[in-house]
Design a protein around this motif. Structure first.
Motif, PDB file in Angstrom:
ATOM      1  N   ASP A   1     -18.966 -16.518  12.770  1.00 43.40           N
ATOM      2  CA  ASP A   1     -20.107 -16.591  13.577  1.00 43.40           C
ATOM      3  C   ASP A   1     -19.985 -16.499  15.168  1.00 43.40           C
ATOM      4  OD1 ASP A   1     -21.411 -17.364  11.426  1.00 43.40           O
ATOM      5  OD2 ASP A   1     -20.861 -19.396  11.424  1.00 43.40           O
ATOM      6  N   GLY A   2     -18.473 -16.205  15.406  1.00 43.28           N
ATOM      7  CA  GLY A   2     -18.163 -16.052  16.905  1.00 43.28           C
ATOM      8  C   GLY A   2     -18.504 -14.723  17.457  1.00 43.28           C
ATOM      9  N   ALA A   3     -18.012 -14.346  18.684  1.00 42.58           N
ATOM     10  CA  ALA A   3     -18.483 -13.121  19.262  1.00 42.58           C
ATOM     11  C   ALA A   3     -17.345 -11.984  18.696  1.00 42.58           C
ATOM     12  CB  ALA A   3     -18.149 -13.107  20.796  1.00 42.58           C
ATOM     13  N   SER A   4     -18.092 -10.869  18.513  1.00 43.11           N
ATOM     14  CA  SER A   4     -17.106  -9.777  17.816  1.00 43.11           C
ATOM     15  C   SER A   4     -16.429  -8.985  18.871  1.00 43.11           C
ATOM     16  CB  SER A   4     -18.168  -8.763  17.267  1.00 43.11           C
ATOM     17  OG  SER A   4     -17.433  -7.601  16.733  1.00 43.11           O
ATOM     18  N   CYS A   5     -15.206  -8.853  18.720  1.00 43.88           N
ATOM     19  CA  CYS A   5     -14.383  -8.157  19.557  1.00 43.88           C
ATOM     20  C   CYS A   5     -13.438  -7.064  19.167  1.00 43.88           C
ATOM     21  CB  CYS A   5     -13.292  -9.159  20.183  1.00 43.88           C
ATOM     22  SG  CYS A   5     -13.882 -10.791  21.074  1.00 43.88           S
ATOM     23  N   GLN A   6     -13.119  -5.948  19.830  1.00 42.52           N
ATOM     24  CA  GLN A   6     -12.480  -4.975  19.501  1.00 42.52           C
ATOM     25  C   GLN A   6     -10.889  -5.797  19.452  1.00 42.52           C
ATOM     26  OE1 GLN A   6     -11.451  -2.097  22.667  1.00 42.52           O
ATOM     27  NE2 GLN A   6     -10.789  -0.582  20.972  1.00 42.52           N
TER      28      GLN A   6
ATOM     29  N   HIS B   1      -5.695   0.578  17.912  1.00 41.41           N
ATOM     30  CA  HIS B   1      -6.862   0.024  17.716  1.00 41.41           C
ATOM     31  C   HIS B   1      -6.684  -0.505  15.951  1.00 41.41           C
ATOM     32  CE1 HIS B   1     -11.109  -0.819  17.087  1.00 41.41           C
ATOM     33  NE2 HIS B   1     -11.120  -0.080  15.905  1.00 41.41           N
ATOM     34  N   LEU B   2      -6.945  -1.645  15.715  1.00 38.31           N
ATOM     35  CA  LEU B   2      -6.793  -2.335  14.432  1.00 38.31           C
ATOM     36  C   LEU B   2      -8.202  -2.690  13.821  1.00 38.31           C
ATOM     37  CD1 LEU B   2      -4.377  -5.327  15.325  1.00 38.31           C
ATOM     38  CD2 LEU B   2      -3.847  -3.142  14.072  1.00 38.31           C
ATOM     39  N   GLY B   3      -9.251  -2.818  14.520  1.00 39.64           N
ATOM     40  CA  GLY B   3     -10.320  -2.759  13.979  1.00 39.64           C
ATOM     41  C   GLY B   3     -11.546  -3.755  14.885  1.00 39.64           C
ATOM     42  N   GLN B   4     -12.288  -4.709  14.160  1.00 37.07           N
ATOM     43  CA  GLN B   4     -12.997  -5.709  14.870  1.00 37.07           C
ATOM     44  C   GLN B   4     -12.827  -7.241  14.185  1.00 37.07           C
ATOM     45  OE1 GLN B   4     -14.245  -3.401  17.559  1.00 37.07           O
ATOM     46  NE2 GLN B   4     -15.813  -5.167  17.485  1.00 37.07           N
TER      47      GLN B   4
ATOM     48  N   PRO C   1      11.426 -13.629  19.699  1.00 44.95           N
ATOM     49  CA  PRO C   1      10.417 -12.874  19.041  1.00 44.95           C
ATOM     50  C   PRO C   1      10.187 -13.459  17.389  1.00 44.95           C
ATOM     51  CG  PRO C   1      11.150 -11.086  20.234  1.00 44.95           C
ATOM     52  CD  PRO C   1      12.360 -12.331  20.296  1.00 44.95           C
ATOM     53  N   ALA C   2       8.910 -13.817  17.038  1.00 44.80           N
ATOM     54  CA  ALA C   2       8.553 -13.925  15.657  1.00 44.80           C
ATOM     55  C   ALA C   2       7.956 -12.739  15.143  1.00 44.80           C
ATOM     56  CB  ALA C   2       7.781 -15.322  15.630  1.00 44.80           C
ATOM     57  N   GLN C   3       7.263 -11.775  15.792  1.00 39.94           N
ATOM     58  CA  GLN C   3       6.748 -10.763  15.149  1.00 39.94           C
ATOM     59  C   GLN C   3       6.938  -9.414  16.008  1.00 39.94           C
ATOM     60  OE1 GLN C   3       2.646 -12.179  14.844  1.00 39.94           O
ATOM     61  NE2 GLN C   3       1.926 -11.824  16.752  1.00 39.94           N
ATOM     62  N   GLN C   4       6.569  -8.364  15.684  1.00 37.48           N
ATOM     63  CA  GLN C   4       6.859  -6.981  16.330  1.00 37.48           C
ATOM     64  C   GLN C   4       5.595  -6.709  17.448  1.00 37.48           C
ATOM     65  OE1 GLN C   4       7.836  -4.075  13.640  1.00 37.48           O
ATOM     66  NE2 GLN C   4       9.998  -4.810  13.182  1.00 37.48           N
ATOM     67  N   TRP C   5       4.681  -7.374  16.907  1.00 40.56           N
ATOM     68  CA  TRP C   5       3.485  -6.803  18.169  1.00 40.56           C
ATOM     69  C   TRP C   5       2.363  -8.076  18.276  1.00 40.56           C
ATOM     70  CZ3 TRP C   5      -1.392  -7.278  15.663  1.00 40.56           C
ATOM     71  CH2 TRP C   5      -1.301  -7.434  14.481  1.00 40.56           C
ATOM     72  N   THR C   6       1.678  -7.936  19.399  1.00 38.59           N
ATOM     73  CA  THR C   6       0.732  -9.005  19.905  1.00 38.59           C
ATOM     74  C   THR C   6      -0.678  -8.652  19.560  1.00 38.59           C
ATOM     75  OG1 THR C   6       2.068  -9.568  21.645  1.00 38.59           O
ATOM     76  CG2 THR C   6      -0.202 -10.064  22.022  1.00 38.59           C
ATOM     77  N   LEU C   7      -1.160  -9.554  19.271  1.00 38.15           N
ATOM     78  CA  LEU C   7      -2.968  -9.148  18.960  1.00 38.15           C
ATOM     79  C   LEU C   7      -3.559  -9.466  20.168  1.00 38.15           C
ATOM     80  CD1 LEU C   7      -5.086  -8.737  17.116  1.00 38.15           C
ATOM     81  CD2 LEU C   7      -5.536 -11.116  16.768  1.00 38.15           C
ATOM     82  N   VAL C   8      -4.360  -8.229  20.765  1.00 36.22           N
ATOM     83  CA  VAL C   8      -5.183  -8.359  21.963  1.00 36.22           C
ATOM     84  C   VAL C   8      -6.493  -8.362  21.608  1.00 36.22           C
ATOM     85  CG1 VAL C   8      -5.399  -7.388  24.136  1.00 36.22           C
ATOM     86  CG2 VAL C   8      -3.188  -7.595  23.330  1.00 36.22           C
ATOM     87  N   LEU C   9      -7.466  -8.906  22.244  1.00 33.32           N
ATOM     88  CA  LEU C   9      -8.828  -9.007  21.916  1.00 33.32           C
ATOM     89  C   LEU C   9      -9.561  -8.537  23.473  1.00 33.32           C
ATOM     90  CD1 LEU C   9      -9.412 -11.932  19.572  1.00 33.32           C
ATOM     91  CD2 LEU C   9      -8.819  -9.594  18.931  1.00 33.32           C
TER      92      LEU C   9
ATOM     93  N   ALA D   1      -9.539   1.875  25.446  1.00 26.05           N
ATOM     94  CA  ALA D   1      -9.239   3.129  24.796  1.00 26.05           C
ATOM     95  C   ALA D   1      -7.606   2.869  24.273  1.00 26.05           C
ATOM     96  CB  ALA D   1      -9.160   4.219  26.098  1.00 26.05           C
ATOM     97  N   THR D   2      -7.236   3.519  23.305  1.00 32.89           N
ATOM     98  CA  THR D   2      -6.224   3.276  22.623  1.00 32.89           C
ATOM     99  C   THR D   2      -5.302   4.861  22.159  1.00 32.89           C
ATOM    100  OG1 THR D   2      -7.143   3.319  20.422  1.00 32.89           O
ATOM    101  CG2 THR D   2      -7.023   1.216  21.675  1.00 32.89           C
ATOM    102  N   GLY D   3      -4.126   4.474  21.810  1.00 34.14           N
ATOM    103  CA  GLY D   3      -3.524   5.405  20.976  1.00 34.14           C
ATOM    104  C   GLY D   3      -2.667   6.447  22.133  1.00 34.14           C
ATOM    105  N   SER D   4      -2.369   6.246  23.433  1.00 32.28           N
ATOM    106  CA  SER D   4      -1.670   6.785  24.159  1.00 32.28           C
ATOM    107  C   SER D   4      -0.892   5.940  25.133  1.00 32.28           C
ATOM    108  CB  SER D   4      -2.457   7.603  25.295  1.00 32.28           C
ATOM    109  OG  SER D   4      -3.303   6.801  26.214  1.00 32.28           O
TER     110      SER D   4
END
Length: 237
Positions: A119-124, A141-144, A188-196, A202-205
């Protein structure tokens, strides 16, 4: 660094691994001499180039400097939010690759913790991977995802807190004040960070890291020293 200081830093590293970052942070902040010497080293003319290579300007509005890194992956990191006349509220919601403990040295932080909520705000949703020794990093990009604020607070100087690498949050400095935190990062406990991000990114470069100018770096440390650290006067001018 002196042998005594190195022994103290290795003790902090050992306590982080055995008892957690919160316990280690209490030890670190309880021994003022350690932080005085770490910040003093970063301000030393003979070492400043080394610390500039360990510093970048974070997209969330602060100067991030690795003051010390242990062989296990434990790091002691300084975050400084420079004085700004207006509140900086463009900080991205994020988690981390590592568990961490943090203490507010001066100024103060606005802090918000988030939870996944349909029910919260949708974020990239984006993945961020550390640049390591590279001068560039990548965001994909991972999704929403939908999130909502779970907790918010104003963190005054002296506040200490610790979170799992999974905790979604954001923090920003107080307007009109220099704000700073000292952070102990676990390995580190994982290889990547989740960012919203706030908005669409823009992504991919490849994205270049932003480094502070030498004088900007020094001025931020001088202001911190004048507020919190009792350094020799010739390093605080």
């Amino acid at each position: 660094m002196s042998r005594l200081l190195m022994d103290k830093l290795r003790a902090v590293e050992s306590k982080t691994l055995s008892n957690g970052g919160a316990a280690a942070l209490q030890t670190l902040l309880g021994d003022r001499d350690i932080l005085v010497k770490l910040v003093g080293a970063a301000m030393d003319d003979d070492q400043i180039d080394k610390y500039l290579r360990q510093t970048h300007l974070h997209d969330n509005g602060f100067q991030k400097t690795v003051l010390w890194a242990g062989s296990s992956g434990v790091k002691i990191v300084l975050h400084i939010w420079p004085v700004q006349e207006q509140e900086h509220v463009e900080d991205n919601i994020h988690n981390h690759r590592w568990d961490f403990a943090s203490g507010v040295l001066c100024g103060g932080l606005n802090f918000e913790q988030y939870a996944i909520n349909p029910d919260g705000a949708s974020c990239q949703a984006l993945s961020y991977r550390s640049p390591g020794v590279s001068e560039t990093y990548r965001i994909d990009h991972l999704g929403q995802v939908n999130v909502a604020v779970e907790f918010s607070a104003l963190l005054a100087p002296g506040t200490q807190y610790a979170f799992s690498h999974r905790t979604l949050h954001r923090a920003w400095g107080m307007p009109g004040k220099l704000s700073a935190t000292l952070v102990i990062q676990h390995p580190p406990a994982q290889q990547w960070t989740l960012v919203l991000p706030r908005g669409t990114q823009a992504t991919g470069s490849a994205i270049e890291l932003r480094r502070p100018a030498r004088e900007q770096f020094m001025e931020n440390l001088r202001q911190l020293a004048s507020l919190w650290v009792d350094l020799p006067k010739d390093r605080c001018r």
